[in-house]
Design an enzyme around this catalytic site. Structure first.
Site, PDB file in Angstrom:
ATOM      1  N   SER A 102      28.458  98.587  18.818  1.00 47.11           N
ATOM      2  CA  SER A 102      28.787  98.632  17.420  1.00 47.11           C
ATOM      3  C   SER A 102      26.526  99.555  17.063  1.00 47.11           C
ATOM      4  O   SER A 102      26.916  99.920  15.691  1.00 47.11           O
ATOM      5  CB  SER A 102      29.058  97.769  16.460  1.00 47.11           C
ATOM      6  OG  SER A 102      28.737  96.461  16.927  1.00 47.11           O
ATOM      7  N   ASP A 136      27.591  94.186  25.043  1.00 44.06           N
ATOM      8  CA  ASP A 136      28.566  94.590  25.569  1.00 44.06           C
ATOM      9  C   ASP A 136      28.438  96.285  26.466  1.00 44.06           C
ATOM     10  O   ASP A 136      27.565  96.316  26.894  1.00 44.06           O
ATOM     11  CB  ASP A 136      28.760  95.794  24.181  1.00 44.06           C
ATOM     12  CG  ASP A 136      30.578  94.944  23.629  1.00 44.06           C
ATOM     13  OD1 ASP A 136      31.223  94.357  24.106  1.00 44.06           O
ATOM     14  OD2 ASP A 136      30.046  95.791  22.396  1.00 44.06           O
ATOM     15  N   LYS A 150      30.297  91.253  27.379  1.00 38.96           N
ATOM     16  CA  LYS A 150      32.392  91.935  27.419  1.00 38.96           C
ATOM     17  C   LYS A 150      32.405  93.196  27.699  1.00 38.96           C
ATOM     18  O   LYS A 150      31.163  93.980  27.556  1.00 38.96           O
ATOM     19  CB  LYS A 150      32.331  91.187  25.751  1.00 38.96           C
ATOM     20  CG  LYS A 150      33.249  91.771  25.075  1.00 38.96           C
ATOM     21  CD  LYS A 150      33.499  91.198  23.487  1.00 38.96           C
ATOM     22  CE  LYS A 150      32.498  92.711  22.940  1.00 38.96           C
ATOM     23  NZ  LYS A 150      33.410  94.132  22.180  1.00 38.96           N
ATOM     24  N   GLU A 194      35.958  96.377  27.208  1.00 39.68           N
ATOM     25  CA  GLU A 194      37.447  96.220  26.550  1.00 39.68           C
ATOM     26  C   GLU A 194      37.690  96.580  28.162  1.00 39.68           C
ATOM     27  O   GLU A 194      37.824  97.395  28.619  1.00 39.68           O
ATOM     28  CB  GLU A 194      37.016  97.069  25.622  1.00 39.68           C
ATOM     29  CG  GLU A 194      36.008  97.426  24.459  1.00 39.68           C
ATOM     30  CD  GLU A 194      35.669  98.217  23.378  1.00 39.68           C
ATOM     31  OE1 GLU A 194      36.020  99.434  23.628  1.00 39.68           O
ATOM     32  OE2 GLU A 194      34.334  98.524  22.970  1.00 39.68           O
ATOM     33  N   GLU A 200      40.881  92.429  18.458  1.00 44.15           N
ATOM     34  CA  GLU A 200      40.609  93.348  17.353  1.00 44.15           C
ATOM     35  C   GLU A 200      41.438  94.258  16.455  1.00 44.15           C
ATOM     36  O   GLU A 200      42.399  95.144  17.168  1.00 44.15           O
ATOM     37  CB  GLU A 200      39.269  94.311  17.907  1.00 44.15           C
ATOM     38  CG  GLU A 200      38.726  94.847  16.741  1.00 44.15           C
ATOM     39  CD  GLU A 200      37.536  95.799  17.143  1.00 44.15           C
ATOM     40  OE1 GLU A 200      37.445  95.207  18.097  1.00 44.15           O
ATOM     41  OE2 GLU A 200      37.239  97.015  15.811  1.00 44.15           O
TER      42      GLU A 200
HETATM   43  O1  KIV Z   1      30.828  96.157  19.574  1.00 47.71           O
HETATM   44  C1  KIV Z   1      31.365  95.179  18.631  1.00 47.71           C
HETATM   45  O2  KIV Z   1      30.339  95.030  17.505  1.00 47.71           O
HETATM   46  C2  KIV Z   1      32.119  94.741  18.803  1.00 47.71           C
HETATM   47  C3  KIV Z   1      32.890  93.586  17.416  1.00 47.71           C
HETATM   48  C4  KIV Z   1      33.242  94.137  16.526  1.00 47.71           C
HETATM   49  C5  KIV Z   1      33.006  92.527  18.413  1.00 47.71           C
HETATM   50  O3  KIV Z   1      32.625  94.752  20.075  1.00 47.71           O
END
Ligand code: KIV
Length: 272
Positions: A52, A90, A120, A122, A189
């Site tokens: 994000s 991420d 993390k 997806e 989410e």
């Molecule tokens: O990119 C991000 O901030 C996220 C969160 C909203 C879980 O993946």
């Protein structure tokens, strides 16, 4: 150097234990040194350098343009600004989708070059083998199901996922598959709260919800949203705990006005 007084960070084992003990997990995104140190001092359990970043810090319309270099640079800053929280970062778009070899090498860079403790990514069953291999290589993985913003074009927009029985069952199965593959936790989410509650009950790893109701084992929000800094769009699930956008505007307007009128700097802020 003595390590006796060193405060050690939370680990993935601590996070997994929190679910067993019924203690809720508080996760927030962080992108820079200053905010990371405030969040860490405020006892946030997990700091996520979310992609994000692309939208709330770099000003893109989606998370898709974010690069490995962007993520590494910001992860390093968050690690420098914190000492207690688990740091998860991420995997940006196309850093893990192209081949398993590049995915593992890219994930490894976050641990080697930025001192992150976990990554993390997806997606569901299609990444089960990759999650297994990363875990086997010593790279803890947090999964992310439901609304997966890197697939915004595939999903036709940022929409609640798992609304019908078939879609809900697929997310439930993906959650079980990711747990089986070795994921240590799972972000859910924008899914109906009943589905999130069912997944949370079915898994032994913690679920962390964003727009997924109160029954998840923890919650995550984008820090710029919950502090009311980012004002381009506010999803329904965001609770604004402050309106810093307004506060910053007020402070900056005062500054500009004082500069224009010679009220700043005054004696207190000048040298004799
Ligand atoms: O990119 C991000 O901030 C996220 C969160 C909203 C879980 O993946």
């Amino acid at each position: 150097m003595s390590t006796q007084n060193k405060i050690s960070r939370k680990t993935i084992l601590d996070i997994k234990k929190m679910k067993k003990q019924g203690e809720k997990i508080a996760m927030l995104t962080a992108y820079d040194f200053g905010m990371a140190s405030i969040l860490d001092d405020s006892d946030v359990d997990i700091l996520l350098i979310g992609d994000s970043l692309g939208m709330v810090v770099l000003g893109y319309d989606s998370t898709l343009p974010v690069t490995m270099e962007d993520m590494i640079r910001h992860t390093q800053a968050v690690v420098r600004g914190s000492s207690k929280a688990l740091v998860v970062t991420d995997m940006p778009f196309l850093s893990y989708q192209v081949s398993q070899e590049t995915a593992i090498a890219n994930a490894g860079r976050f641990l080697k070059e930025a001192d992150a403790q976990a990554v993390k990514l997806e997606g569901g069953r299609e990444y089960a083998d990759l999650v297994h291999k990363m875990t086997y290589a010593g790279i803890p993985v947090m999964g992310h199901l439901g609304l997966t913003p890197q697939s915004v074009h595939q999903m036709g927009g940022y929409k609640v996922q798992g609304k019908n029985d078939e879609a809900a069952e697929k997310i439930m199965q993906d959650a079980k598959i990711l747990e089986e593959a070795g994921a240590f936790s799972l972000v859910l989410e924008c899914v109906p709260e009943k589905l999130a509650a069912d997944i949370t009950a079915a898994l032994s790893i913690p679920t962390i919800g964003i727009g997924a109701g109160v029954q998840c084992d923890g919650q995550v929000l984008v820090v710029n949203d919950m502090l009311g800094i980012y004002d381009r769009m506010t999803p329904k699930f965001v609770k604004k705990y402050a309106n810093l956008n307004l506060e910053i505007r007020k402070a900056v307007k005062s500054y500009v006005q004082e500069v224009k009128t010679n009220a700043f700097p005054d004696e207190e802020h000048s040298f004799k």
